[in-house]
Design a protein around this motif. Structure first.
Motif, PDB file in Angstrom:
ATOM      1  N   ALA A 140      63.015   2.377  29.723  1.00 19.71           N
ATOM      2  CA  ALA A 140      61.943   1.460  29.910  1.00 19.71           C
ATOM      3  C   ALA A 140      61.916   0.462  28.758  1.00 19.71           C
ATOM      4  O   ALA A 140      62.307   1.022  27.515  1.00 19.71           O
ATOM      5  N   LEU A 169      59.850  -5.516  35.167  1.00 23.73           N
ATOM      6  CA  LEU A 169      60.243  -4.675  33.900  1.00 23.73           C
ATOM      7  C   LEU A 169      59.299  -5.022  32.607  1.00 23.73           C
ATOM      8  O   LEU A 169      58.861  -4.173  32.183  1.00 23.73           O
ATOM      9  N   GLN A 175      59.107   2.727  34.036  1.00 23.15           N
ATOM     10  CA  GLN A 175      60.257   3.504  33.780  1.00 23.15           C
ATOM     11  C   GLN A 175      61.504   3.359  34.873  1.00 23.15           C
ATOM     12  O   GLN A 175      60.658   3.175  35.871  1.00 23.15           O
ATOM     13  N   PHE A 176      62.504   3.496  34.476  1.00 26.20           N
ATOM     14  CA  PHE A 176      63.593   3.496  35.527  1.00 26.20           C
ATOM     15  C   PHE A 176      64.765   4.341  35.213  1.00 26.20           C
ATOM     16  O   PHE A 176      64.989   4.991  34.010  1.00 26.20           O
ATOM     17  N   ASP A 180      68.840   3.123  38.682  1.00 20.81           N
ATOM     18  CA  ASP A 180      68.229   1.853  38.657  1.00 20.81           C
ATOM     19  C   ASP A 180      68.903   0.895  37.664  1.00 20.81           C
ATOM     20  O   ASP A 180      69.037  -0.197  37.672  1.00 20.81           O
ATOM     21  N   LEU A 238      64.168   0.540  41.760  1.00 24.48           N
ATOM     22  CA  LEU A 238      64.612  -0.633  41.816  1.00 24.48           C
ATOM     23  C   LEU A 238      65.440  -1.207  43.037  1.00 24.48           C
ATOM     24  O   LEU A 238      64.964  -2.286  43.675  1.00 24.48           O
ATOM     25  N   ALA A 274      53.237   1.498  37.732  1.00 23.88           N
ATOM     26  CA  ALA A 274      53.601   0.027  36.934  1.00 23.88           C
ATOM     27  C   ALA A 274      52.375  -0.933  36.854  1.00 23.88           C
ATOM     28  O   ALA A 274      52.162  -1.577  35.664  1.00 23.88           O
TER      29      ALA A 274
END
Length: 368
Positions: A140, A169, A175-176, A180, A238, A274
């Protein structure tokens, strides 16, 4: 009792290893760590016996949770000996020089980005030639929660993500995972977390030579052979939400984009989180993100870090940064009282001022 140094260095033949070593702080980067790693990278670059560099973090939780923002908070509030602009300039100048060195390093640099990789950790990882994630990776750029902005080259790598993923983002701090990061171009390979030692062994056994191009190829082929099978990789938010993110961000002005994201009323937990983070974050940060990506789109890598240093020093002097860090890391009440408290309350002149160098004379990163 003597404490272990905050960065450990070792060798396995032609493979040089650097380990961030503050596991209790999730290996958050302080000034000493930055200086140690940068100095060692310079020495290894000049050492013909070193063919490849490996960078990792100690402990089970992650590679690096970001920069030591508490020290920056204390400086911004007048603690310590250094005036706030002097300390923040030194900290970010050294951090960005380290990031720039990794981006431009001629020898292969492999970063093992398992567990938590955020903020300054992404800064180290983004410029490496071989960026490894695992099924445990959590990334992130969460600066919206503390009134900063996605720095450490964010103006460079967020602009190079597919579509408007970088904007999304940067605005939301979402967070990914490792999948992602592969989709967004922030990682090159996913290897199982329990294969770390096997990966190190394989790299150490490679027949390195004085040919740097050949060494890059050897490392690439080695890591490719260790990659986690697609059917064992976690699902990518994503990738799954790519089209929806494009719709949510498809507006010509920042207020429209933010309203669109915050107004999301679907059932997806990741998108809802998000939206909630953006809604509760600093109203100054989105304006900075919007403008940094606009300005950074056609900048060189050096120009990106020069712009970001200006932003970082200026934003650390704002009430938004002080309040954000207070709420999240000092008092930990998680209830920041932003002033102004809305996107529309931000004066555009204050945004433009953040992009104006605060120093007299030459820019500290003019020589990049």
């Amino acid at each position: 009792m003597d404490q272990d140094p905050p960065v450990l260095f070792s060798r396995r033949g032609a493979l040089a290893l650097a380990t961030l070593n503050l596991p209790k702080a999730l290996n958050a980067l302080n000034l000493e760590m930055i200086e140690l790693l940068d100095r060692q990278l310079q020495e290894w670059a000049a050492d013909d016996s070193v063919a490849c560099v490996w960078i990792e973090g100690s402990g089970e939780k992650g590679f690096c949770a970001g920069g030591d923002v508490v020290s920056l908070y204390k400086a911004s509030n007048g603690y310590g000996e250094a005036p706030e602009t002097e300390y923040t300039t030194e900290f970010f100048s050294r951090e960005y020089r380290l990031d720039y060195r990794i981006h431009t390093y001629s020898k292969p640099v492999v970063v093992w980005g398992s567990g938590i990789v955020m903020g300054g950790g992404i800064g180290i990882m983004a410029g490496a030639s071989h960026r490894i994630v695992t099924e445990r990776t959590r990334m992130a750029m969460p600066e919206v929660t503390i009134g900063l902005f996605p720095d450490v080259g964010g103006s460079w790598f967020l602009n190079r993500m597919p579509g408007r993923l970088g904007l999304f983002l940067g605005l939301t701090g979402a967070q990914f995972n490792g999948s992602d990061s592969l989709f967004a171009g922030l990682a090159d390979r996913m290897i199982a977390d329990n294969e770390r030692l096997a990966t190190l062994d394989s790299l150490a056994d490679l027949p390195f030579s004085a040919n740097e191009g050949e060494n890059h190829r050897l490392v690439s082929d080695c890591l490719k052979g260790l990659e986690l099978r697609l059917d064992r990789q976690p699902a990518s938010n994503l990738r799954a939400h790519y089209d929806q993110i494009q719709v949510l961000t498809d507006f010509a002005s920042l207020p429209e984009v933010c309203d669109s994201i915050i107004s999301y009323e679907g059932e997806d937990e990741w998108l809802n989180k998000a939206a909630k983070t953006l809604a509760g974050g600093s109203p100054l940060t989105p304006w900075i993100v919007w403008e940094q990506l606009r300005r950074g789109r056609h900048q060189s890598l050096a120009e990106v870090f020069q712009m970001e240093l200006t932003l970082a020093v200026n934003l650390c002097a704002t009430g938004h940064f002080r309040e954000g860090v207070r709420a999240l890391l000092i008092d930990k009440d998680r209830s920041p009282q932003w002033q102004p408290d809305s996107l529309n309350g931000i004066d555009w002149k204050d945004v433009e001022h953040c992009f104006e160098p605060p120093w007299q004379g030459a820019h500290p990163l003019a020589d990049l």
